[in-house]
Scaffold this motif. Structure first.
Motif, PDB file in Angstrom:
ATOM      1  N   GLN A   1       0.742  -1.130  -0.041  1.00 19.00           N
ATOM      2  CA  GLN A   1       0.039   0.100   0.124  1.00 19.00           C
ATOM      3  C   GLN A   1       1.025   1.179   0.003  1.00 19.00           C
ATOM      4  OE1 GLN A   1      -2.792  -0.389   3.442  1.00 19.00           O
ATOM      5  NE2 GLN A   1      -3.806  -1.979   2.354  1.00 19.00           N
ATOM      6  N   ILE A   2       1.916   1.202   0.982  1.00 19.05           N
ATOM      7  CA  ILE A   2       2.770   2.368   0.997  1.00 19.05           C
ATOM      8  C   ILE A   2       3.594   2.527  -0.619  1.00 19.05           C
ATOM      9  CG2 ILE A   2       5.130   3.325   1.786  1.00 19.05           C
ATOM     10  CD1 ILE A   2       4.353   1.942   4.450  1.00 19.05           C
ATOM     11  N   GLN A   3       3.755   1.663  -1.119  1.00 19.69           N
ATOM     12  CA  GLN A   3       4.308   1.676  -2.461  1.00 19.69           C
ATOM     13  C   GLN A   3       3.329   2.156  -3.684  1.00 19.69           C
ATOM     14  OE1 GLN A   3       7.744   1.182  -3.366  1.00 19.69           O
ATOM     15  NE2 GLN A   3       7.391   1.847  -5.414  1.00 19.69           N
ATOM     16  N   MET A   4       2.096   1.937  -3.346  1.00 15.75           N
ATOM     17  CA  MET A   4       1.207   2.442  -4.326  1.00 15.75           C
ATOM     18  C   MET A   4       0.913   3.832  -4.066  1.00 15.75           C
ATOM     19  SD  MET A   4      -1.690  -0.759  -4.209  1.00 15.75           S
ATOM     20  CE  MET A   4      -2.869   0.021  -5.244  1.00 15.75           C
ATOM     21  N   LEU A   5       0.943   4.635  -2.744  1.00 15.03           N
ATOM     22  CA  LEU A   5       0.670   5.582  -2.647  1.00 15.03           C
ATOM     23  C   LEU A   5       1.774   6.236  -3.199  1.00 15.03           C
ATOM     24  CD1 LEU A   5      -0.906   5.567   0.911  1.00 15.03           C
ATOM     25  CD2 LEU A   5      -2.000   5.923  -0.983  1.00 15.03           C
ATOM     26  N   GLN A   6       3.126   6.104  -2.997  1.00 14.80           N
ATOM     27  CA  GLN A   6       3.907   6.846  -3.549  1.00 14.80           C
ATOM     28  C   GLN A   6       4.100   7.037  -4.880  1.00 14.80           C
ATOM     29  OE1 GLN A   6       7.516   4.381  -1.937  1.00 14.80           O
ATOM     30  NE2 GLN A   6       7.348   5.429   0.046  1.00 14.80           N
ATOM     31  N   ASN A   7       3.731   6.008  -5.620  1.00 13.21           N
ATOM     32  CA  ASN A   7       3.431   6.039  -6.958  1.00 13.21           C
ATOM     33  C   ASN A   7       2.624   7.065  -7.462  1.00 13.21           C
ATOM     34  OD1 ASN A   7       5.667   4.006  -7.594  1.00 13.21           O
ATOM     35  ND2 ASN A   7       4.013   2.493  -7.442  1.00 13.21           N
TER      36      ASN A   7
ATOM     37  N   ASN B   1       1.505   9.622  -5.827  1.00 10.08           N
ATOM     38  CA  ASN B   1       1.857  10.949  -5.608  1.00 10.08           C
ATOM     39  C   ASN B   1       2.787  11.377  -6.627  1.00 10.08           C
ATOM     40  OD1 ASN B   1       0.241  11.331  -3.184  1.00 10.08           O
ATOM     41  ND2 ASN B   1       2.095  10.410  -1.872  1.00 10.08           N
ATOM     42  N   ARG B   2       3.792  10.519  -7.037  1.00  7.23           N
ATOM     43  CA  ARG B   2       4.694  11.016  -8.125  1.00  7.23           C
ATOM     44  C   ARG B   2       3.945  11.256  -9.177  1.00  7.23           C
ATOM     45  NH1 ARG B   2       8.224   6.823  -5.642  1.00  7.23           N
ATOM     46  NH2 ARG B   2       7.190   5.239  -7.411  1.00  7.23           N
ATOM     47  N   HIS B   3       2.821  10.468  -9.700  1.00  3.67           N
ATOM     48  CA  HIS B   3       1.941  10.585 -10.939  1.00  3.67           C
ATOM     49  C   HIS B   3       1.135  12.007 -10.937  1.00  3.67           C
ATOM     50  CE1 HIS B   3       1.728   6.052 -11.530  1.00  3.67           C
ATOM     51  NE2 HIS B   3       2.959   6.658 -11.841  1.00  3.67           N
ATOM     52  N   LEU B   4       0.777  12.320  -9.583  1.00  2.90           N
ATOM     53  CA  LEU B   4       0.119  13.631  -9.363  1.00  2.90           C
ATOM     54  C   LEU B   4       1.282  14.850  -9.563  1.00  2.90           C
ATOM     55  CD1 LEU B   4      -1.986  12.844  -6.449  1.00  2.90           C
ATOM     56  CD2 LEU B   4      -2.949  13.114  -8.739  1.00  2.90           C
ATOM     57  N   MET B   5       2.331  14.446  -9.269  1.00  3.11           N
ATOM     58  CA  MET B   5       3.174  15.629  -9.403  1.00  3.11           C
ATOM     59  C   MET B   5       3.646  15.542 -10.968  1.00  3.11           C
ATOM     60  SD  MET B   5       3.474  17.281  -6.495  1.00  3.11           S
ATOM     61  CE  MET B   5       4.751  17.988  -6.980  1.00  3.11           C
ATOM     62  N   GLY B   6       3.519  14.601 -11.775  1.00  2.00           N
ATOM     63  CA  GLY B   6       3.745  14.692 -13.222  1.00  2.00           C
ATOM     64  C   GLY B   6       4.869  13.756 -13.163  1.00  2.00           C
ATOM     65  N   ASP B   7       5.546  13.236 -12.435  1.00  2.00           N
ATOM     66  CA  ASP B   7       6.562  12.099 -12.658  1.00  2.00           C
ATOM     67  C   ASP B   7       6.134  10.708 -12.893  1.00  2.00           C
ATOM     68  OD1 ASP B   7       8.175  14.361 -12.048  1.00  2.00           O
ATOM     69  OD2 ASP B   7       8.174  13.835  -9.811  1.00  2.00           O
ATOM     70  N   ALA B   8       7.230  10.090 -13.490  1.00  2.00           N
ATOM     71  CA  ALA B   8       7.132   8.484 -13.704  1.00  2.00           C
ATOM     72  C   ALA B   8       5.613   8.245 -14.454  1.00  2.00           C
ATOM     73  CB  ALA B   8       7.091   7.781 -12.392  1.00  2.00           C
ATOM     74  N   LEU B   9       5.551   9.064 -15.450  1.00  2.00           N
ATOM     75  CA  LEU B   9       4.206   8.753 -16.312  1.00  2.00           C
ATOM     76  C   LEU B   9       4.574   7.896 -17.587  1.00  2.00           C
ATOM     77  CD1 LEU B   9       2.798  12.479 -16.326  1.00  2.00           C
ATOM     78  CD2 LEU B   9       2.200  10.711 -14.854  1.00  2.00           C
ATOM     79  N   SER B  10       5.594   7.651 -17.763  1.00  2.03           N
ATOM     80  CA  SER B  10       6.164   6.735 -18.970  1.00  2.03           C
ATOM     81  C   SER B  10       5.245   5.388 -18.869  1.00  2.03           C
ATOM     82  CB  SER B  10       7.514   6.596 -19.113  1.00  2.03           C
ATOM     83  OG  SER B  10       8.058   6.247 -17.969  1.00  2.03           O
TER      84      SER B  10
END
Length: 220
Positions: A100-106, A108-117
């Protein structure tokens, strides 16, 4: 003479063995009684002689004490199994929490525009909808806060205007008081008339010599 130490082993002489049994049995029963009274312990003592005779002591129902003993033994034997089960459960729970922590971190990164590839078109569309809903809620909250601030400012302006109006009303009165204080309340003509009445003028003048080279005149 004090008692000497004896070797702890089976007494071969039957008579001596029987005498020792009677003495130590009585001492054991006495100690069990003292333990139950002094320490408030639940004690159950069972002794069988070599001839098969039963001797017992219990400060409670001996059967209930035996059942309690059996339950305690069974609980102790199950302790290891329960510990293993608990360990497995906590391991599974910790693995779920890490996931769950890993999913939340991912997220948050998506909401910031990171790791969208790694996101698909559908996932990107869902992310866009989430951002739009979030922006809408943020703008709504912002408008409410601005309205509250405007209301507070209007209230302050109203208070300041009321204070200014009150100062404008009391201003002329204060100026009049200050004007009266800065000049004589009685005019000069009234002072002259009063002085003339108290001290009438005379045309005759006399000179009073005060000293060498000094003189002054006064009127009678």
């Amino acid at each position: 003479m004090g008692r000497g130490k004896i070797e702890i082993k089976r007494i071969e002489n039957t008579t001596n063995r029987q005498v020792t049994f009677c003495k130590r049995r009585n001492g054991l029963l006495k100690k069990a009684y003292e333990l139950s009274v002094l320490c408030d312990a639940e004690v159950a003592l069972i002794v069988f002689s070599s001839r098969g005779r039963l001797y017992e002591y219990s400060n409670n129902n001996i059967r209930s004490t035996i059942e309690r003993y059996k339950k305690a033994c069974s609980d102790h034997s199950c302790t290891s199994t329960a510990t293993e089960i608990n360990a497995q459960y906590y391991q599974q729970e910790s693995a779920k929490l890490r996931q769950q922590i890993q999913m939340l971190q991912n997220s948050n990164r998506h909401l910031m525009g990171d790791a969208l590839s790694t996101l698909t078109v559908k996932e990107l569309k869902q992310l866009e909808n989430r951002l739009e809903r979030g922006i809408t809620r943020i703008r709504s909250k912002k408008e409410i806060e601005l309205e509250n601030e405007n209301l507070c400012l209007r209230t302050k302006i109203t208070d300041v205007e009321r204070i200014q109006q009150a100062n404008m009303v009391s201003g002329p009165e204060l100026n009049a008081i200050q004007a009266l204080a800065s000049r004589n309340f009685f005019n000069q003509s009234m002072i002259d008339q009063t002085a003339g009445t108290a001290y009438p003028q005379s045309s005759d003048k006399k000179i009073l010599h005060l000293g060498a080279g000094e003189s002054c005149s006064f009127e009678e």
